[in-house]
Design an enzyme around this catalytic site. Sequence first.
Site, PDB file in Angstrom:
ATOM      1  N   ASP A   1       0.809  -1.226   0.000  1.00  0.00           N
ATOM      2  CA  ASP A   1       0.000   0.000   0.000  1.00  0.00           C
ATOM      3  C   ASP A   1       0.837   1.270   0.000  1.00  0.00           C
ATOM      4  O   ASP A   1       0.454   2.289   0.568  1.00  0.00           O
ATOM      5  CB  ASP A   1      -0.974   0.020   1.204  1.00  0.00           C
ATOM      6  CG  ASP A   1      -1.879  -1.196   1.205  1.00  0.00           C
ATOM      7  OD1 ASP A   1      -2.220  -1.678   0.115  1.00  0.00           O
ATOM      8  OD2 ASP A   1      -2.237  -1.668   2.300  1.00  0.00           O
TER       9      ASP A   1
ATOM     10  N   LYS B   1       1.753   2.049  -5.103  1.00  0.00           N
ATOM     11  CA  LYS B   1       2.309   1.461  -6.345  1.00  0.00           C
ATOM     12  C   LYS B   1       1.393   1.739  -7.537  1.00  0.00           C
ATOM     13  O   LYS B   1       1.855   2.096  -8.615  1.00  0.00           O
ATOM     14  CB  LYS B   1       2.484  -0.058  -6.170  1.00  0.00           C
ATOM     15  CG  LYS B   1       3.472  -0.432  -5.066  1.00  0.00           C
ATOM     16  CD  LYS B   1       3.543  -1.934  -4.854  1.00  0.00           C
ATOM     17  CE  LYS B   1       2.317  -2.537  -4.261  1.00  0.00           C
ATOM     18  NZ  LYS B   1       2.012  -2.123  -2.872  1.00  0.00           N
TER      19      LYS B   1
ATOM     20  N   GLY C   1      -4.588  -4.353  -3.843  1.00  0.00           N
ATOM     21  CA  GLY C   1      -5.569  -3.313  -4.153  1.00  0.00           C
ATOM     22  C   GLY C   1      -4.773  -2.088  -4.547  1.00  0.00           C
ATOM     23  O   GLY C   1      -4.172  -1.445  -3.697  1.00  0.00           O
ATOM     24  N   HIS C   2      -4.698  -1.839  -5.845  1.00  0.00           N
ATOM     25  CA  HIS C   2      -3.870  -0.729  -6.338  1.00  0.00           C
ATOM     26  C   HIS C   2      -4.781   0.401  -6.814  1.00  0.00           C
ATOM     27  O   HIS C   2      -5.533   0.241  -7.771  1.00  0.00           O
ATOM     28  CB  HIS C   2      -2.959  -1.213  -7.480  1.00  0.00           C
ATOM     29  CG  HIS C   2      -1.933  -2.210  -7.010  1.00  0.00           C
ATOM     30  ND1 HIS C   2      -0.981  -2.762  -7.830  1.00  0.00           N
ATOM     31  CD2 HIS C   2      -1.702  -2.733  -5.775  1.00  0.00           C
ATOM     32  CE1 HIS C   2      -0.224  -3.579  -7.117  1.00  0.00           C
ATOM     33  NE2 HIS C   2      -0.645  -3.586  -5.874  1.00  0.00           N
TER      34      HIS C   2
ATOM     35  N   GLN D   1       1.891  -6.185  -3.141  1.00  0.00           N
ATOM     36  CA  GLN D   1       2.323  -6.298  -1.739  1.00  0.00           C
ATOM     37  C   GLN D   1       3.611  -5.483  -1.525  1.00  0.00           C
ATOM     38  O   GLN D   1       3.776  -4.465  -2.160  1.00  0.00           O
ATOM     39  CB  GLN D   1       2.517  -7.773  -1.328  1.00  0.00           C
ATOM     40  CG  GLN D   1       1.216  -8.540  -1.155  1.00  0.00           C
ATOM     41  CD  GLN D   1       0.569  -8.982  -2.459  1.00  0.00           C
ATOM     42  OE1 GLN D   1       1.182  -9.650  -3.260  1.00  0.00           O
ATOM     43  NE2 GLN D   1      -0.670  -8.608  -2.670  1.00  0.00           N
TER      44      GLN D   1
HETATM   45  P1  GDP Z   1      -0.808   0.269  -3.565  1.00  0.00           P
HETATM   46  O1  GDP Z   1      -1.402  -0.999  -3.071  1.00  0.00           O
HETATM   47  O2  GDP Z   1       0.659   0.338  -3.296  1.00  0.00           O
HETATM   48  O3  GDP Z   1      -1.142   0.576  -4.992  1.00  0.00           O
HETATM   49  O4  GDP Z   1      -1.469   1.435  -2.673  1.00  0.00           O
HETATM   50  P2  GDP Z   1      -3.027   1.577  -2.289  1.00  0.00           P
HETATM   51  O5  GDP Z   1      -3.777   2.005  -3.481  1.00  0.00           O
HETATM   52  O6  GDP Z   1      -3.499   0.366  -1.572  1.00  0.00           O
HETATM   53  O7  GDP Z   1      -2.946   2.710  -1.183  1.00  0.00           O
HETATM   54  C1  GDP Z   1      -2.425   3.963  -1.459  1.00  0.00           C
HETATM   55  C2  GDP Z   1      -3.513   5.004  -1.165  1.00  0.00           C
HETATM   56  O8  GDP Z   1      -2.932   6.292  -1.085  1.00  0.00           O
HETATM   57  C3  GDP Z   1      -4.551   5.116  -2.265  1.00  0.00           C
HETATM   58  O9  GDP Z   1      -5.774   5.489  -1.702  1.00  0.00           O
HETATM   59  C4  GDP Z   1      -4.017   6.254  -3.144  1.00  0.00           C
HETATM   60  O10 GDP Z   1      -5.030   6.915  -3.864  1.00  0.00           O
HETATM   61  C5  GDP Z   1      -3.415   7.147  -2.107  1.00  0.00           C
HETATM   62  N1  GDP Z   1      -2.229   7.919  -2.535  1.00  0.00           N
HETATM   63  C6  GDP Z   1      -1.237   7.564  -3.384  1.00  0.00           C
HETATM   64  N2  GDP Z   1      -0.284   8.520  -3.414  1.00  0.00           N
HETATM   65  C7  GDP Z   1      -0.689   9.486  -2.561  1.00  0.00           C
HETATM   66  C8  GDP Z   1      -0.103  10.714  -2.120  1.00  0.00           C
HETATM   67  O11 GDP Z   1       0.986  11.112  -2.525  1.00  0.00           O
HETATM   68  N3  GDP Z   1      -0.815  11.438  -1.205  1.00  0.00           N
HETATM   69  C9  GDP Z   1      -2.017  11.029  -0.717  1.00  0.00           C
HETATM   70  N4  GDP Z   1      -2.620  11.806   0.182  1.00  0.00           N
HETATM   71  N5  GDP Z   1      -2.588   9.893  -1.100  1.00  0.00           N
HETATM   72  C10 GDP Z   1      -1.922   9.120  -2.003  1.00  0.00           C
HETATM   73  P1  IMO Z   2      -0.977  -4.243  -2.208  1.00  0.00           P
HETATM   74  O1  IMO Z   2      -0.502  -4.821  -3.505  1.00  0.00           O
HETATM   75  C1  IMO Z   2      -0.967  -4.604   2.137  1.00  0.00           C
HETATM   76  C2  IMO Z   2      -1.114  -8.660   3.762  1.00  0.00           C
HETATM   77  C3  IMO Z   2      -2.368  -9.093   4.517  1.00  0.00           C
HETATM   78  C4  IMO Z   2      -1.754 -10.066   5.510  1.00  0.00           C
HETATM   79  C5  IMO Z   2      -0.664 -10.753   4.688  1.00  0.00           C
HETATM   80  C6  IMO Z   2      -1.087 -12.090   4.107  1.00  0.00           C
HETATM   81  O2  IMO Z   2      -2.261  -3.525  -2.300  1.00  0.00           O
HETATM   82  O3  IMO Z   2       0.112  -3.470  -1.557  1.00  0.00           O
HETATM   83  P2  IMO Z   2      -2.642 -12.771   2.055  1.00  0.00           P
HETATM   84  O4  IMO Z   2      -4.102 -12.492   1.792  1.00  0.00           O
HETATM   85  O5  IMO Z   2      -1.734 -12.257   0.996  1.00  0.00           O
HETATM   86  O6  IMO Z   2      -2.379 -14.212   2.379  1.00  0.00           O
HETATM   87  O7  IMO Z   2      -2.325 -11.958   3.410  1.00  0.00           O
HETATM   88  O8  IMO Z   2      -0.333  -9.846   3.646  1.00  0.00           O
HETATM   89  N1  IMO Z   2      -1.355  -8.159   2.387  1.00  0.00           N
HETATM   90  C7  IMO Z   2      -1.262  -6.876   2.051  1.00  0.00           C
HETATM   91  N2  IMO Z   2      -1.026  -5.773   2.800  1.00  0.00           N
HETATM   92  N3  IMO Z   2      -1.099  -4.491   0.802  1.00  0.00           N
HETATM   93  C8  IMO Z   2      -1.307  -5.581   0.030  1.00  0.00           C
HETATM   94  O9  IMO Z   2      -1.295  -5.528  -1.320  1.00  0.00           O
HETATM   95  C9  IMO Z   2      -1.440  -6.838   0.649  1.00  0.00           C
HETATM   96  N4  IMO Z   2      -1.672  -8.099   0.201  1.00  0.00           N
HETATM   97  C10 IMO Z   2      -1.601  -8.892   1.267  1.00  0.00           C
HETATM   98  O10 IMO Z   2      -2.975  -7.998   5.140  1.00  0.00           O
HETATM   99  O11 IMO Z   2      -1.117  -9.351   6.545  1.00  0.00           O
HETATM  100 MG    MG Z   3      -2.956  -1.642  -1.836  1.00  0.00          MG
END
Ligand code: GDP
Ligand code: IMO
Ligand code: MG
Length: 424
Positions: free
Chosen positions: A13, A16, A40-41, A222
């Site tokens: 998270d 990415k 969840g990207h 991840q």
């Molecule tokens: P990922 O799994 O690495 O793709 O990240 P996620 O999408 O799960 O979580 C990142 C969250 O931060 C999302 O809600 C993005 O929209 C948000 N986000 C990404 N870059 C920024 C930033 O520079 N500032 C803020 N405030 N939010 C951001």
């Molecule tokens: P993105 O790509 C954050 C965590 C789960 C748990 C562990 C194992 O959005 O960054 P799993 O379901 O993979 O067997 O769970 O890994 N986890 C993540 N945490 N971002 C993710 O993906 C994750 N995918 C799995 O919360 O701790």
């Molecule tokens: Mg994510």
Amino acid sequence: MGATVLVGSQWGDEGKGKIVDLISEGFDIVVRYQGGANAGHTVEISDQKYVLHLIPSGILRENVICVIGNGVVIDPNALLEEIELLKKNDIDVEGRLFISQNAHLIMPYHKLLDSISESGSDKIGTTGKGIGPCYIDKYARKGIRIIDLLNRTELEKKIRTNIKEKNEILLKIHQQAGLDVDEIVKEYLEFDTAIDKYIKDVPTFLNQSLDEGKSILLEGAQGTFLDIDHGTYPFVTSSSPTSGGACTGSGIPPTRIDSVIGIVKAYTTRVGNGPFPTELLDEEGEKLRKIGVEFGATTGRPRRCGWFDAFLVSYSKMINGITSVALTKLDVLSGFEKINVCVGYELNGKRLKSFPTNVEQLNLVKPIYETLDGWNTDISKCERYEDLPAKTIKYLDFISQKSGIQIDIISVGPKRKQTFYVDQ
Ligand code: GDP
Ligand code: IMO
Ligand code: MG
């Protein structure tokens, strides 16, 4: 030109999705190489927000080809739902999405076994998407792959054999009712028509594309510390998000990887259980969660929040061979009067020389903090590095130096536009 790998440098998270969307403008192909719908990207373009779970985040760029590599585990229902959702938003994936014939399928029993193993006392805190049990079957050589969808007789045989065994486990070990094999056979026999058009010999396609001078971005899911080998085992996922996994998960050899981009959040978060040395269990952690909207993009769970950990990021740099960093969510730190940065760990009164991934040790370490001044300015509208307040630049210099990273991209908000490059 070779391929570029993009990895999460902390516990996932990091943002990415946003950075892949941003830089995929300059790439021909984007490839997912591990994980599944546990990812969840998030990508925000203007007022539209997309959360991608299986399909690479490059799909929002019309000219980009997207590929799901052999290292990914695919829940066919989740995949088809995601394709449908994109279609509803006028994004057609046909002819632009390819799936490796060797990727494994998540079966209903994988999800059930995931939830059963999480119902006990030593929970990992998984996403419940069946990821672990699917990789268990892959390595036990009992998995069912995308290619199997094309041979209906063999597919049925494999499903029946697997479910026979799983039903015994469900009944005898977990005292649970077995699964309806006929229903599952029927469901899975229908996926071939929907998925057939996307199936490809991915390694050949990717290597030929490189031969033709095309550029490839490998999108990690991840993060480094969720890696099955290099993460905080057993509180990890069951795949290899680190850069090494990009080769085995796609069929691109190490000699064709040019660079590794690390996505680094300006503080630290983690979802699920496991050690987290810089976690804040007070109002400051709550403030980070609130301002950063730190709730899981897949499960909606609140993310645990804490200070930036330079010791952790420097280990990530080493494991992944990170050549360049995109720093995200810097805007979230605005409004903190003082900001702590962890520069090392102490264990039993002694400063550790190297990062311990052993959870027993990690649970006991004491972070060594250095405190910096915060900046009381909204930076979310900054468009250039030079627009940042002096104290923000000091923070960036400090974390770069302590982690040994070079920050080339800075993100100050969730939108595409809220990003700029740092001229070195
Ligand atoms: P990922 O799994 O690495 O793709 O990240 P996620 O999408 O799960 O979580 C990142 C969250 O931060 C999302 O809600 C993005 O929209 C948000 N986000 C990404 N870059 C920024 C930033 O520079 N500032 C803020 N405030 N939010 C951001
Ligand atoms: P993105 O790509 C954050 C965590 C789960 C748990 C562990 C194992 O959005 O960054 P799993 O379901 O993979 O067997 O769970 O890994 N986890 C993540 N945490 N971002 C993710 O993906 C994750 N995918 C799995 O919360 O701790
Ligand atoms: Mg994510």
